[in-house]
Design a protein around this motif. Structure first.
Motif, mmCIF file in Angstrom:
data_model
loop_
_atom_site.group_PDB
_atom_site.id
_atom_site.type_symbol
_atom_site.label_atom_id
_atom_site.label_comp_id
_atom_site.label_asym_id
_atom_site.label_seq_id
_atom_site.Cartn_x
_atom_site.Cartn_y
_atom_site.Cartn_z
ATOM 1 N N SER A 22 0.624 -1.204 -0.164
ATOM 2 C CA SER A 22 -0.198 -0.027 -0.023
ATOM 3 C C SER A 22 0.780 1.278 -0.106
ATOM 4 O O SER A 22 0.521 2.286 -0.810
ATOM 5 C CB SER A 22 -0.823 -0.154 1.152
ATOM 6 N N ARG A 26 0.976 4.290 -3.015
ATOM 7 C CA ARG A 26 0.695 5.490 -2.803
ATOM 8 C C ARG A 26 1.829 6.310 -3.168
ATOM 9 O O ARG A 26 1.561 7.485 -3.894
ATOM 10 C CB ARG A 26 0.468 5.776 -1.370
ATOM 11 N N SER A 31 -2.210 1.028 -8.409
ATOM 12 C CA SER A 31 -2.968 0.098 -7.461
ATOM 13 C C SER A 31 -1.964 -0.926 -6.993
ATOM 14 O O SER A 31 -0.774 -1.028 -7.380
ATOM 15 C CB SER A 31 -3.983 -0.490 -8.369
ATOM 16 N N GLU A 32 -2.478 -1.563 -5.816
ATOM 17 C CA GLU A 32 -1.640 -2.500 -5.270
ATOM 18 C C GLU A 32 -1.565 -3.760 -6.091
ATOM 19 O O GLU A 32 -0.290 -4.106 -6.046
ATOM 20 C CB GLU A 32 -2.209 -2.964 -3.755
#
Length: 322
Positions: A22, A26, A31-32
């Motif tokens: 995560s 960020r 996206s993860e």
């Protein structure tokens, strides 16, 4: 695009040690799921990245793996050497450290990019002091810089008006504003700001302080600088300004927000393009010195004492030039 992101992911892990999916998502603004795919791609390319399981887990590089700076573009390499321009770092006593760091970065660059420091030095130069001001770095700046780096409590002797005061300060950071150095530090429960050129003595103790990692030096400075300027503007004057006066006023006020707010709140232009506006100022005397530079492009409406000062100046000028 993906190659650049993979390099960024690798450098993030190299610089921070361990990061969760995560956190990486960020930082990279993806996206993860994309992070999972990128980690697999790095592993397939032979990069020793692995995942720790559990609540304190995350991705990390095996055995202190390091990558050389072969992924830098020419623009990136030249921008990197701009950070080593002579000036502020030297004033803080870091000239040798900057030179050493540049040599190490230079040694890690591929041969095609080793002219980056020369190209940057030929094209850019940082001259911090304003015109007509020759400033020497404050005497105690290097000592304070070392205390800031080491999170060491200092006993600060400081000139305040005609007297000298002593404070125990936790030095959080140094700020260079318009060729003037400021120390931002915590004294008790308060965060205070000191002009370094008014410091008369510094004693660095053996005590370390626990830095508030959530403290944002740049954000704090912006807030304090804005508040300080607003507290200085204790009076207000009403003026009529010609179009040329409006343009010239920008160069006479000290705070940009003053000009922006004046223009936004000014009356609609009259038939000759003149507008009526209210201008926050330090005092009538300061307003007189500032607005006098506009000459016939401004008419003072209020307060009466400022209008009288302008009338007297106009009479004296008429005598001189009659």
């Amino acid at each position: 695009m993906r190659a650049s992101r993979l390099i960024s992911l690798l450098l993030l892990l190299q610089s921070r040690g361990s990061m969760t999916a995560s956190e990486l998502a960020r930082e990279l603004e993806v996206s993860e799921r994309t992070v999972y795919r990128d980690v697999l791609a790095l592993s397939a390319a032979g990069v020793p990245v692995y995942a720790d399981r559990g609540r304190a887990g995350g991705y990390r590089l095996l055995g202190g793996y390091r990558t050389r700076l072969t992924g830098l573009t020419r623009d990136e390499a030249e921008a990197l050497f701009l950070a080593g321009l002579p000036g502020p770092a030297g004033e803080m006593g870091l000239a040798d450290a900057v030179a050493s760091a540049e040599l190490k970065v230079l040694a890690a660059l591929p041969p095609a990019l080793r002219d980056a420091p020369a190209r940057a030095g030929q094209r850019f130069h940082l001259d911090v002091p304003g015109w007509f001001r020759e400033t020497a770095p404050p005497l105690w700046l290097p000592e304070l810089a070392r205390a800031v780096w080491g999170d060491r409590v200092v006993e600060l002797r400081y000139r305040r008006g005609e007297r000298e005061v002593t404070r125990l300060v936790q030095p959080y950071g140094l700020v260079l504003k318009s060729a003037v150095w400021y120390l931002v530090g915590r004294v008790g429960d308060d965060v205070r700001t000191y002009r370094v050129d008014r410091v008369t003595g510094v004693e660095v103790g053996d005590e370390h302080f626990d830095r508030d990692e959530g403290f944002d030096l740049a954000g704090h400075w912006r807030e304090q600088a804005g508040s300080f300027l607003r507290t200085m503007l204790r009076a207000e004057v009403a003026v009529r300004l010609s179009p040329a006066g409006v343009r010239q006023l920008r160069h006479l006020v000290d705070a940009p927000f003053v000009y922006d707010e004046l223009v936004a709140a000014a009356s609609p232009p009259d038939g000759q393009g003149w507008v009526v506006a209210r201008l926050p100022v330090e005092s009538v005397q300061v307003a007189y010195r500032q607005l006098l530079g506009l000459g016939p492009e401004v008419e003072v409406i209020d307060p009466p004492e400022l209008r009288q000062l302008f009338a007297e100046s106009a009479d004296r000028l008429a005598v001189l030039y009659r």
